[in-house]
Design a protein around this motif. Sequence first.
Motif, mmCIF file in Angstrom:
data_model
loop_
_atom_site.group_PDB
_atom_site.id
_atom_site.type_symbol
_atom_site.label_atom_id
_atom_site.label_comp_id
_atom_site.label_asym_id
_atom_site.label_seq_id
_atom_site.Cartn_x
_atom_site.Cartn_y
_atom_site.Cartn_z
ATOM 1 N N SER A 46 -8.243 -17.961 -29.196
ATOM 2 C CA SER A 46 -9.157 -18.916 -28.566
ATOM 3 C C SER A 46 -8.428 -19.977 -27.749
ATOM 4 O O SER A 46 -8.915 -20.401 -26.696
ATOM 5 C CB SER A 46 -10.021 -19.607 -29.632
ATOM 6 O OG SER A 46 -10.812 -18.661 -30.324
ATOM 7 N N PHE A 47 -7.262 -20.406 -28.251
ATOM 8 C CA PHE A 47 -6.534 -21.484 -27.575
ATOM 9 C C PHE A 47 -5.243 -20.999 -26.907
ATOM 10 O O PHE A 47 -4.437 -21.804 -26.471
ATOM 11 C CB PHE A 47 -6.225 -22.603 -28.566
ATOM 12 C CG PHE A 47 -7.450 -23.303 -29.077
ATOM 13 C CD1 PHE A 47 -8.107 -24.249 -28.306
ATOM 14 C CD2 PHE A 47 -7.975 -23.005 -30.321
ATOM 15 C CE1 PHE A 47 -9.247 -24.897 -28.768
ATOM 16 C CE2 PHE A 47 -9.109 -23.642 -30.798
ATOM 17 C CZ PHE A 47 -9.763 -24.587 -30.017
ATOM 18 N N ALA A 103 -15.337 -27.485 -33.295
ATOM 19 C CA ALA A 103 -15.757 -26.390 -32.420
ATOM 20 C C ALA A 103 -16.473 -26.928 -31.182
ATOM 21 O O ALA A 103 -16.316 -26.394 -30.079
ATOM 22 C CB ALA A 103 -16.664 -25.429 -33.181
ATOM 23 N N GLN A 106 -13.893 -28.318 -28.935
ATOM 24 C CA GLN A 106 -12.948 -27.259 -28.545
ATOM 25 C C GLN A 106 -11.525 -27.789 -28.440
ATOM 26 O O GLN A 106 -10.791 -27.504 -27.492
ATOM 27 C CB GLN A 106 -13.395 -26.603 -27.226
ATOM 28 C CG GLN A 106 -14.751 -25.927 -27.336
ATOM 29 C CD GLN A 106 -15.199 -25.274 -26.040
ATOM 30 O OE1 GLN A 106 -14.606 -25.480 -24.999
ATOM 31 N NE2 GLN A 106 -16.262 -24.487 -26.101
ATOM 32 N N TYR A 108 -7.929 -27.909 -30.517
ATOM 33 C CA TYR A 108 -7.148 -27.289 -31.599
ATOM 34 C C TYR A 108 -6.717 -28.335 -32.629
ATOM 35 O O TYR A 108 -6.794 -28.095 -33.837
ATOM 36 C CB TYR A 108 -5.930 -26.578 -31.004
ATOM 37 C CG TYR A 108 -5.064 -25.875 -32.026
ATOM 38 C CD1 TYR A 108 -5.611 -25.013 -32.969
ATOM 39 C CD2 TYR A 108 -3.679 -26.057 -32.030
ATOM 40 C CE1 TYR A 108 -4.815 -24.351 -33.887
ATOM 41 C CE2 TYR A 108 -2.871 -25.400 -32.946
ATOM 42 C CZ TYR A 108 -3.441 -24.548 -33.873
ATOM 43 O OH TYR A 108 -2.651 -23.888 -34.778
ATOM 44 N N ALA A 191 -12.395 -20.499 -25.203
ATOM 45 C CA ALA A 191 -12.710 -21.746 -25.906
ATOM 46 C C ALA A 191 -14.030 -21.638 -26.657
ATOM 47 O O ALA A 191 -14.176 -22.169 -27.761
ATOM 48 C CB ALA A 191 -12.759 -22.902 -24.915
ATOM 49 N N SER A 192 -14.986 -20.924 -26.060
ATOM 50 C CA SER A 192 -16.304 -20.800 -26.703
ATOM 51 C C SER A 192 -16.242 -19.977 -27.984
ATOM 52 O O SER A 192 -17.099 -20.114 -28.868
ATOM 53 C CB SER A 192 -17.312 -20.185 -25.728
ATOM 54 O OG SER A 192 -16.979 -18.837 -25.455
ATOM 55 N N ALA A 194 -14.306 -20.317 -30.353
ATOM 56 C CA ALA A 194 -14.058 -21.203 -31.488
ATOM 57 C C ALA A 194 -15.348 -21.571 -32.211
ATOM 58 O O ALA A 194 -15.335 -21.912 -33.394
ATOM 59 C CB ALA A 194 -13.337 -22.467 -31.017
ATOM 60 N N SER A 195 -16.469 -21.478 -31.515
ATOM 61 C CA SER A 195 -17.754 -21.868 -32.108
ATOM 62 C C SER A 195 -18.213 -20.934 -33.216
ATOM 63 O O SER A 195 -19.102 -21.286 -33.997
ATOM 64 C CB SER A 195 -18.829 -21.937 -31.018
ATOM 65 O OG SER A 195 -18.528 -22.955 -30.082
#
Length: 422
Positions: A46-47, A103, A106, A108, A191-192, A194-195
């Motif tokens: 994600s990151f 989340a 966004q 880390y 990034a999304s 992470a939700s």
Amino acid sequence: MTPQKKTVAQPSGNYQFAFILVTSLFFLWGFAHNLDPILIPHLKKSFTLTTTQSTLVDSSVFAAYFLMALPAGFIMKKFGYKIGIIIGLLFFATGAFLFIPAANTQLYNFFLVALFVMACGLAILETAANPYAASLGAPETATQRLNLSQSFNGLAAALAPVIGARVILTKGFSDEELSKMTEAARKIALASEASSVKAPYMILGLILVIIAVVFAFTKLPVIQEEGRGEASKSIFHALKHKHLSWGVSAQFFYVGAQVSVFSLFILYATKSAGLSQVMAADYLGICGFLFLIGRFLGTFLMKFVQPQTLLALYAGINILLCAVAITATGMITIYAILGICFFMSIMFPTIFSLSIKDLGGDTEYGSSLVIMSIVGGAILPRVFGYISDATGNIQLGYCVPLASFTVILLFGWKGYKTKQSL
């Protein structure tokens, strides 16, 4: 884990219910810990993190154990086990709820803060639950009760990766889909992802709040402590027991090795054997199951084999399996890690008990020192990650567990021998 004092619970009719409540804590913190191996590849993707950066997940968790070891003991001494457990649960729940704003923003670093707060709660719970579970009944059956409670920690290790992978890792875009996106769209998409952690951690937080309320309204047996001789002069005096110093070192390396093996398993399996992340998570669940079986079998074998002998033997076997994990390719590397998980099973409680043996008045400080050595789980996985990134070969990271099991072998061979402090 707290100072190992002789404890007696006052007679009460709610032993069984209290024991069930306390045992549920072992499952809950085991489940939380064993979601970390799912979070690491998820957040890494994600990151767009390096392996070293992704191990900050473990650093955040185990740094909290180091920092909270002494305060947790103070909480138990000042307010008692019940209040300590409730405080631990509320910290645990707060950390879980922080995953939602983490989340949303966004960031880390926000996830790392959430994990740190959760781990503060876990440290308090472990400080309280282990001696309390052992004390809920006759002293002569304390070991059996504690092993029964700890078995639910192993059950969580088997279930969490399998469930977590299907809730978290199956969400989001495939590598093929991401490769077709523009750089800007790809960043937004990653990034999304992470939700996907919001729902499971919100549910976990709600469960923890409910359990905290149940504890608050439950009348628990009171533990009476009896002294263990002259109080320790200082924490430095406790370290004059050579077997304690050895034990602190052995536990530091053990926890570092265990966290490296479990937390980086999915990243390792996708590279060494070409497994998908979900399939790797399933094998990680098998690791947890073998860890559980190993604990039961090891406890049985200790009726016939001295604990230190079994510890040294298991460490020696794991040294050989680490060599396989470094040099082999394909599924044999996965089978080697499965073996490592099985032979790690007895190490934490065995090192702990041998470390605090015959400490007398130094037992309190000795126990805290062994708990603080859990910080190995914050440091050694980062060394593992650094070796992996620097060489471009994650298998070489297994030099870290190999070296760690060497220290444990030496502890089981000679370092465990007790000597009087000055």
